[in-house]
Write a protein that holds these residues in place. Structure first.
Motif, PDB file in Angstrom:
ATOM      1  N   ILE A  31       0.887  -0.921   0.239  1.00  0.00           N
ATOM      2  CA  ILE A  31       0.158  -0.539   0.142  1.00  0.00           C
ATOM      3  C   ILE A  31       0.778   0.709   0.279  1.00  0.00           C
ATOM      4  O   ILE A  31       1.968   1.488   0.695  1.00  0.00           O
ATOM      5  N   PRO A  32       0.361   2.133  -1.025  1.00  0.00           N
ATOM      6  CA  PRO A  32       1.370   3.171  -0.501  1.00  0.00           C
ATOM      7  C   PRO A  32       2.115   4.092  -0.314  1.00  0.00           C
ATOM      8  O   PRO A  32       3.198   4.571   0.790  1.00  0.00           O
ATOM      9  N   TRP A  33       1.248   4.681   1.106  1.00  0.00           N
ATOM     10  CA  TRP A  33       1.296   5.303   2.231  1.00  0.00           C
ATOM     11  C   TRP A  33       2.319   4.485   3.384  1.00  0.00           C
ATOM     12  O   TRP A  33       2.866   4.764   3.663  1.00  0.00           O
ATOM     13  N   GLN A  34       1.761   3.248   3.208  1.00  0.00           N
ATOM     14  CA  GLN A  34       2.514   1.919   4.179  1.00  0.00           C
ATOM     15  C   GLN A  34       4.294   2.150   3.294  1.00  0.00           C
ATOM     16  O   GLN A  34       5.019   1.744   3.711  1.00  0.00           O
ATOM     17  N   ALA A  35       4.474   1.485   2.110  1.00  0.00           N
ATOM     18  CA  ALA A  35       5.971   1.731   1.428  1.00  0.00           C
ATOM     19  C   ALA A  35       6.054   3.178   2.199  1.00  0.00           C
ATOM     20  O   ALA A  35       7.732   3.270   2.300  1.00  0.00           O
ATOM     21  N   PHE A  36       5.511   4.699   2.391  1.00  0.00           N
ATOM     22  CA  PHE A  36       6.625   5.419   2.426  1.00  0.00           C
ATOM     23  C   PHE A  36       6.288   5.531   4.051  1.00  0.00           C
ATOM     24  O   PHE A  36       7.908   5.793   4.095  1.00  0.00           O
ATOM     25  N   ALA A  37       6.197   5.006   4.723  1.00  0.00           N
ATOM     26  CA  ALA A  37       5.867   5.232   6.404  1.00  0.00           C
ATOM     27  C   ALA A  37       6.852   3.636   7.307  1.00  0.00           C
ATOM     28  O   ALA A  37       7.902   4.123   7.832  1.00  0.00           O
ATOM     29  N   THR A  38       7.144   3.097   6.147  1.00  0.00           N
ATOM     30  CA  THR A  38       8.342   2.219   6.312  1.00  0.00           C
ATOM     31  C   THR A  38       9.537   2.849   5.551  1.00  0.00           C
ATOM     32  O   THR A  38      10.530   2.518   6.444  1.00  0.00           O
ATOM     33  N   ALA A  39       9.981   3.362   4.708  1.00  0.00           N
ATOM     34  CA  ALA A  39      10.857   4.010   4.100  1.00  0.00           C
ATOM     35  C   ALA A  39      11.371   4.647   5.631  1.00  0.00           C
ATOM     36  O   ALA A  39      12.810   4.879   5.758  1.00  0.00           O
TER      37      ALA A  39
END
Length: 195
Positions: free
Chosen positions: A42-50
């Motif tokens: 999920i895009p926000w999860q990719a951003f938050a994890t990075a």
């Protein structure tokens, strides 16, 4: 085989993104954005994890420099190429250095330790690091996401998951090799000419 790899990425990919972003991580953040476009993350999860990986890594290096200044590992880091230059920059321009250090490939580790040794307060470092890590994560995840759009246009919408995986791994490998070669060139030049 690629189906197994794809399944592992779906299950453990965000953990790998976090761990990959602790240190350098550009290629990992780009892959996170690519997989977000491919609906693996999920895009926000990719951003938050990075973002969390970048923030935790930089803060960890800062704390090591601050709390373990005389430890043999920290002493070895002080002797690495680029440390004296990073330390000089952080002393002269602390805010700009902390904001920009994450964007200088090959300097992140020594830069974090130099910041910890420089006397910057922890609250000040944390605020600047939040800003830097958020911009960094957004930028590199967006590059991966845009690459996913471009790959879809070039290869077509019929691209199956296995081919997407191979393209993503190839992109990650190319970015990692390019970043390694750049860091090696900068370190070699610094050893030759001095800080």
């Amino acid at each position: 085989m690629t189906h197994t790899i794809h399944q592992l990425i779906e299950e453990y990919g965000l953990i790998a993104v976090f761990l990959g972003c602790l240190a350098e991580g550009e290629s990992v953040a780009i892959l996170a954005g690519f997989f977000a476009h491919q609906h693996v993350f999920i895009p926000w999860q990719a951003f938050a994890t990075a973002f969390l990986g970048a923030f935790a890594g930089d803060t960890g290096f800062f704390v090591v420099g601050r709390s373990f200044a005389d430890h043999p590992w920290t002493t070895r880091m002080r002797n690495r190429p680029g440390f004296s230059h990073a330390y000089s920059l952080v002393r002269q321009h602390p805010n700009a250095f902390v904001l920009g250090n994450r964007f200088i490939y090959g300097m992140r580790l020594v830069g974090g330790i130099a910041a910890g040794l420089s006397g910057i307060s922890l609250p000040r470092f944390v605020v600047l690091n939040v800003i830097s890590s958020a911009i960094w994560a957004a930028l590199f995840c967006a590059i991966g996401y845009v690459f996913g759009l471009g790959a879809e246009q070039v290869v077509g919408r019929t691209l199956v998951h296995h081919e997407r995986l191979l393209i993503a791994l190839a992109v990650g490998l190319v970015v990692a090799v390019a970043a390694f070669l750049l860091a090696h060139h900068v370190a070699k030049r610094e050893r030759k000419h001095g800080p």
